[in-house]
Design a protein around this motif. Sequence first.
Motif, mmCIF file in Angstrom:
data_model
loop_
_atom_site.group_PDB
_atom_site.id
_atom_site.type_symbol
_atom_site.label_atom_id
_atom_site.label_comp_id
_atom_site.label_asym_id
_atom_site.label_seq_id
_atom_site.Cartn_x
_atom_site.Cartn_y
_atom_site.Cartn_z
ATOM 1 N N ILE A 101 0.762 -1.088 0.007
ATOM 2 C CA ILE A 101 0.029 -0.047 -0.070
ATOM 3 C C ILE A 101 1.006 1.204 -0.020
ATOM 4 N N LYS A 102 0.612 2.104 -0.903
ATOM 5 C CA LYS A 102 1.272 3.541 -1.152
ATOM 6 C C LYS A 102 0.573 4.491 -0.590
ATOM 7 N N TYR A 113 4.208 0.586 2.390
ATOM 8 C CA TYR A 113 3.904 -0.330 3.562
ATOM 9 C C TYR A 113 3.501 -1.532 3.019
ATOM 10 N N ALA A 114 3.746 -2.655 3.679
ATOM 11 C CA ALA A 114 3.173 -3.942 3.463
ATOM 12 C C ALA A 114 1.848 -3.969 4.415
ATOM 13 N N LEU A 115 0.688 -4.434 3.661
ATOM 14 C CA LEU A 115 -0.598 -4.551 4.157
ATOM 15 C C LEU A 115 -0.999 -5.625 4.800
ATOM 16 N N LEU A 116 -1.051 -6.041 6.077
ATOM 17 C CA LEU A 116 -1.216 -7.235 6.651
ATOM 18 C C LEU A 116 -2.627 -7.161 7.439
ATOM 19 N N THR A 117 -3.081 -8.386 7.868
ATOM 20 C CA THR A 117 -4.262 -8.579 8.716
ATOM 21 C C THR A 117 -4.093 -9.402 9.640
ATOM 22 N N ASP A 171 7.886 -3.360 6.496
ATOM 23 C CA ASP A 171 9.003 -4.566 5.878
ATOM 24 C C ASP A 171 8.221 -5.039 4.487
ATOM 25 N N LEU A 172 8.610 -4.572 3.451
ATOM 26 C CA LEU A 172 8.219 -4.881 2.137
ATOM 27 C C LEU A 172 8.760 -6.032 1.670
ATOM 28 N N ASP A 173 8.268 -6.393 0.457
ATOM 29 C CA ASP A 173 8.951 -7.362 -0.346
ATOM 30 C C ASP A 173 8.751 -8.746 0.450
ATOM 31 N N GLN A 174 7.789 -9.261 1.156
ATOM 32 C CA GLN A 174 7.992 -10.382 1.910
ATOM 33 C C GLN A 174 6.571 -11.117 1.054
ATOM 34 N N TRP A 175 6.955 -12.683 1.081
ATOM 35 C CA TRP A 175 6.124 -13.337 0.467
ATOM 36 C C TRP A 175 5.318 -13.923 1.595
ATOM 37 N N GLY A 176 3.957 -13.766 1.359
ATOM 38 C CA GLY A 176 3.063 -14.104 2.605
ATOM 39 C C GLY A 176 3.252 -13.343 3.577
ATOM 40 N N ALA A 177 2.892 -13.963 4.761
ATOM 41 C CA ALA A 177 3.352 -13.407 6.211
ATOM 42 C C ALA A 177 4.373 -14.282 6.664
ATOM 43 N N TYR A 178 4.822 -15.032 6.227
ATOM 44 C CA TYR A 178 5.729 -15.975 6.921
ATOM 45 C C TYR A 178 7.030 -15.322 7.508
ATOM 46 N N SER A 179 7.596 -14.164 7.113
ATOM 47 C CA SER A 179 8.560 -13.457 7.819
ATOM 48 C C SER A 179 8.236 -12.469 8.428
#
Length: 190
Positions: free
Chosen positions: A93-94, A111-115, A129-137
């Motif tokens: 999300i920008k 930003y990374a958008l997580l829920t 923390d941008l450029d993350q696959w899924g929410a694993y990290s």
Amino acid sequence: MKKAAFLFGLLWLTVGAASAQTFRGIDKTPMDMAYYPDDYAHDRKFAPAKIGTDKAMVRVVYSRPAKNNREVFGKLVPYNKVWRAGANEAPEIKFYQDVTIGGKKIPAGNYALLTIPTEKKWTIIFSSDLDQWGAYSYNEALDVARITVPTQKAESPLENFSIQFAKKDDKTATMYMGWDTTVVAVPISL
């Protein structure tokens, strides 16, 4: 002469390998993008009078998983666990301008958008923390802001996860996220 023949053979193998390149298949979870104001990038280029002097407020780039006759929330997407709000890489999300969401000020930036979904509410997370696959990290220490919003029942089931913006007034918009029979509304103001 032997050296020239060797170089010619090496070149032939290289050209043959390059022309034999194959491409991966199309991803099953298509990527999408939502702007507020809607179609901002298109209108800025092709219909500037439509947007006037308005600046974009926000853009989200995300992947749209499909329901495919599966039980989504509580099963496919577990309750009380961090979820990437889509599929594949966590959505980005920008914010083009500083915004306030749920009383929390968020500076312009990406930003990374997580829920964290539950049956009655979702925690919306904006992470640096941008450029993350899924929410694993996922690393909570990198959260910029968290807000909690109640869930709502969708008017009709949504086959694909979707994000859309709606204008509330000149300085306020709502980001809707929905999938299956669940929708959440995230108020964003300048």
